[in-house]
Design a protein around this motif. Structure first.
Motif, PDB file in Angstrom:
ATOM      1  N   ASP A  12       0.828  -1.219   0.000  1.00 10.36           N
ATOM      2  CA  ASP A  12       0.000   0.000   0.000  1.00 10.36           C
ATOM      3  C   ASP A  12       0.858   1.263   0.000  1.00 10.36           C
ATOM      4  N   ASN A  13       2.016   1.196   0.675  1.00  7.98           N
ATOM      5  CA  ASN A  13       2.894   2.374   0.764  1.00  7.98           C
ATOM      6  C   ASN A  13       3.433   2.815  -0.592  1.00  7.98           C
ATOM      7  N   TRP A  14       3.440   1.902  -1.558  1.00  8.72           N
ATOM      8  CA  TRP A  14       4.004   2.215  -2.880  1.00  8.72           C
ATOM      9  C   TRP A  14       2.928   2.495  -3.918  1.00  8.72           C
ATOM     10  N   ASP A  15       1.687   2.510  -3.489  1.00 12.11           N
ATOM     11  CA  ASP A  15       0.592   2.768  -4.421  1.00 12.11           C
ATOM     12  C   ASP A  15       0.754   4.158  -5.040  1.00 12.11           C
ATOM     13  N   GLY A  16       0.718   4.215  -6.371  1.00  9.28           N
ATOM     14  CA  GLY A  16       0.770   5.493  -7.068  1.00  9.28           C
ATOM     15  C   GLY A  16       2.147   5.931  -7.532  1.00  9.28           C
ATOM     16  N   ILE A  17       3.201   5.279  -7.065  1.00  8.75           N
ATOM     17  CA  ILE A  17       4.536   5.636  -7.547  1.00  8.75           C
ATOM     18  C   ILE A  17       4.870   4.788  -8.770  1.00  8.75           C
ATOM     19  N   THR A  18       5.841   5.220  -9.543  1.00 10.31           N
ATOM     20  CA  THR A  18       6.223   4.461 -10.736  1.00 10.31           C
ATOM     21  C   THR A  18       7.232   3.377 -10.379  1.00 10.31           C
ATOM     22  N   ALA A  19       7.343   2.394 -11.262  1.00  6.41           N
ATOM     23  CA  ALA A  19       8.346   1.345 -11.078  1.00  6.41           C
ATOM     24  C   ALA A  19       9.748   1.943 -11.070  1.00  6.41           C
ATOM     25  N   GLN A  20       9.959   2.954 -11.883  1.00  4.92           N
ATOM     26  CA  GLN A  20      11.266   3.598 -11.924  1.00  4.92           C
ATOM     27  C   GLN A  20      11.634   4.197 -10.571  1.00  4.92           C
ATOM     28  N   THR A  21      10.672   4.844  -9.937  1.00  3.97           N
ATOM     29  CA  THR A  21      10.914   5.424  -8.615  1.00  3.97           C
ATOM     30  C   THR A  21      11.168   4.333  -7.582  1.00  3.97           C
ATOM     31  N   LEU A  22      10.388   3.257  -7.644  1.00  3.10           N
ATOM     32  CA  LEU A  22      10.540   2.165  -6.693  1.00  3.10           C
ATOM     33  C   LEU A  22      11.918   1.526  -6.790  1.00  3.10           C
ATOM     34  N   PHE A  23      12.335   1.189  -8.019  1.00  2.00           N
ATOM     35  CA  PHE A  23      13.612   0.515  -8.208  1.00  2.00           C
ATOM     36  C   PHE A  23      14.793   1.464  -7.973  1.00  2.00           C
ATOM     37  N   LYS A  24      14.685   2.662  -8.514  1.00  2.00           N
ATOM     38  CA  LYS A  24      15.829   3.576  -8.484  1.00  2.00           C
ATOM     39  C   LYS A  24      15.986   4.291  -7.148  1.00  2.00           C
ATOM     40  N   ASP A  25      14.885   4.827  -6.612  1.00  5.68           N
ATOM     41  CA  ASP A  25      14.989   5.693  -5.439  1.00  5.68           C
ATOM     42  C   ASP A  25      14.741   4.967  -4.126  1.00  5.68           C
ATOM     43  N   ILE A  26      13.751   4.074  -4.108  1.00  8.04           N
ATOM     44  CA  ILE A  26      13.427   3.389  -2.853  1.00  8.04           C
ATOM     45  C   ILE A  26      14.335   2.188  -2.636  1.00  8.04           C
ATOM     46  N   TRP A  27      14.467   1.333  -3.649  1.00 10.12           N
ATOM     47  CA  TRP A  27      15.321   0.161  -3.507  1.00 10.12           C
ATOM     48  C   TRP A  27      16.780   0.445  -3.860  1.00 10.12           C
ATOM     49  N   GLN A  28      17.040   1.583  -4.500  1.00  4.25           N
ATOM     50  CA  GLN A  28      18.394   2.001  -4.861  1.00  4.25           C
ATOM     51  C   GLN A  28      19.149   0.908  -5.622  1.00  4.25           C
ATOM     52  N   THR A  29      18.467   0.350  -6.614  1.00  2.00           N
ATOM     53  CA  THR A  29      19.077  -0.663  -7.472  1.00  2.00           C
ATOM     54  C   THR A  29      20.244  -0.039  -8.232  1.00  2.00           C
ATOM     55  N   PRO A  30      21.397  -0.702  -8.291  1.00  2.00           N
ATOM     56  CA  PRO A  30      22.533  -0.149  -9.040  1.00  2.00           C
ATOM     57  C   PRO A  30      22.149   0.164 -10.489  1.00  2.00           C
ATOM     58  N   LYS A  31      22.665   1.280 -10.994  1.00  2.00           N
ATOM     59  CA  LYS A  31      22.302   1.737 -12.343  1.00  2.00           C
ATOM     60  C   LYS A  31      22.581   0.674 -13.394  1.00  2.00           C
ATOM     61  N   LYS A  32      23.726   0.001 -13.267  1.00  2.00           N
ATOM     62  CA  LYS A  32      24.096  -1.024 -14.253  1.00  2.00           C
ATOM     63  C   LYS A  32      23.096  -2.169 -14.261  1.00  2.00           C
TER      64      LYS A  32
END
Length: 297
Positions: A12-32
């Motif tokens: 529920d906390n991630w409702d409305g955000i984009t996958a890009q935001t989730l992976f890049k900003d919240i989970w901080q997935t390495p760019k590569k």
């Protein structure tokens, strides 16, 4: 099993955000890594190739088709292995005293060998990675990541101090108050494995709380929590306090026990994917039982 996909339900906390935001900003997935997944189209939402800029909705299922790295360097060895918590993303194991966490050369009697055998028994040969270590003669809970994304996130959480590690110890002598030890730790140039308090060392902070004193035995039962994770940190800091751990001969402790009286009792953190609060307590298995407090008076 090695190509088993990672599945994550959108909270529920991630409702409305984009996958890009989730992976890049919240989970901080390495760019590569993120670039590779995007190019290979290995990330799906509800079984369709994901639109990275489309808002996610609570209950959506994210699937990452990943080829888990196979463990090739650690030979399975059926040493008893107590699993305290496990899901598809992480693993928490209760390490016995006396086991190395990972083989240095060709050793087969390590916790890594034990975990490899446990996973093999489930027809799973993936490589798991420890998020933190324990000394050979320290017992207790160790956290492992089961895939590349959880490894990245849990490492960040450890760096950000959002994984709480609580240790129980028996220190020589009688401490009468709680406190914090804030002393940098570096290598001891006179000894290959020992560490020492050093002005040029790395910052190290240990908080300690006196739980019980045993004047007759000249022991204090102490709870320690780490704000940093330096090698031998609690052992070095307790020595610097003038109360080395009982059994810790390397740092001047009494020879009361066959090992240092230190146990990683509790791991507590918020699960990076379910957002549940995980709180895992590691039982004691020493024989004779070091932490049976009825032995002391």
């Amino acid at each position: 099993m090695l190509d088993a996909p990672i599945q994550i339900s959108i909270h529920d906390n991630w409702d409305g955000i984009t996958a890009q935001t989730l992976f890049k900003d919240i989970w901080q997935t390495p760019k590569k890594q993120l670039h590779q997944w995007r190019m290979e189209k290995t990330v799906c939402k509800n079984e369709e190739i994901i639109n990275w800029l489309e808002p996610l909705r609570s209950g959506d299922i994210i699937t990452i088709k990943i080829n888990h790295e196979q463990e090739t360097n650690v030979q399975p060895n059926s040493i008893p292995c107590e699993i305290l918590y496990e899901d598809e993303h992480l693993l928490i194991v209760n390490k016995p005293a006396g086991l190395l966490v990972h083989p240095n050369h060709d050793e087969r009697n390590t916790l890594a060998n034990s975990i490899a055998a446990y996973l093999q028994s489930k027809n799973d040969q993936r490589k798991v990675r420890h998020i933190h270590r324990l000394d050979q003669n320290t017992s207790g809970a160790i956290l492992y990541a089961k895939h590349v994304l959880s490894h990245t996130i849990l490492n960040k959480m450890l760096e950000n101090r959002s994984i709480q590690r609580t240790y129980w110890a028996l220190a020589d002598g009688i401490l009468t108050s709680n406190g914090q030890i804030n002393k940098p730790i570096g290598r001891d140039r006179h000894h290959p494995t020992r560490r020492r308090v050093s002005k040029t060392g790395q910052a190290a902070i240990t908080n300690y709380q006196v739980l019980e004193c045993f004047p007759h035995d000249q022991l204090t039962f102490v709870q320690c929590s780490l704000a940093t994770g330096r090698t031998h940190q609690i052992r070095v800091h307790m020595q610097a306090l003038g109360h080395p751990l009982a059994g810790d001969l390397l740092y001047g402790g009494s020879p009361r026990f066959s090992r240092q009286a230190l146990h990683a009792r509790l791991l507590e953190f918020t699960h990076p994917f379910t957002l549940e609060r995980i709180k895992v307590t590691a039982p004691f298995h020493d024989d004779p039982p070091i932490f049976d407090l009825t032995r002391y008076s």
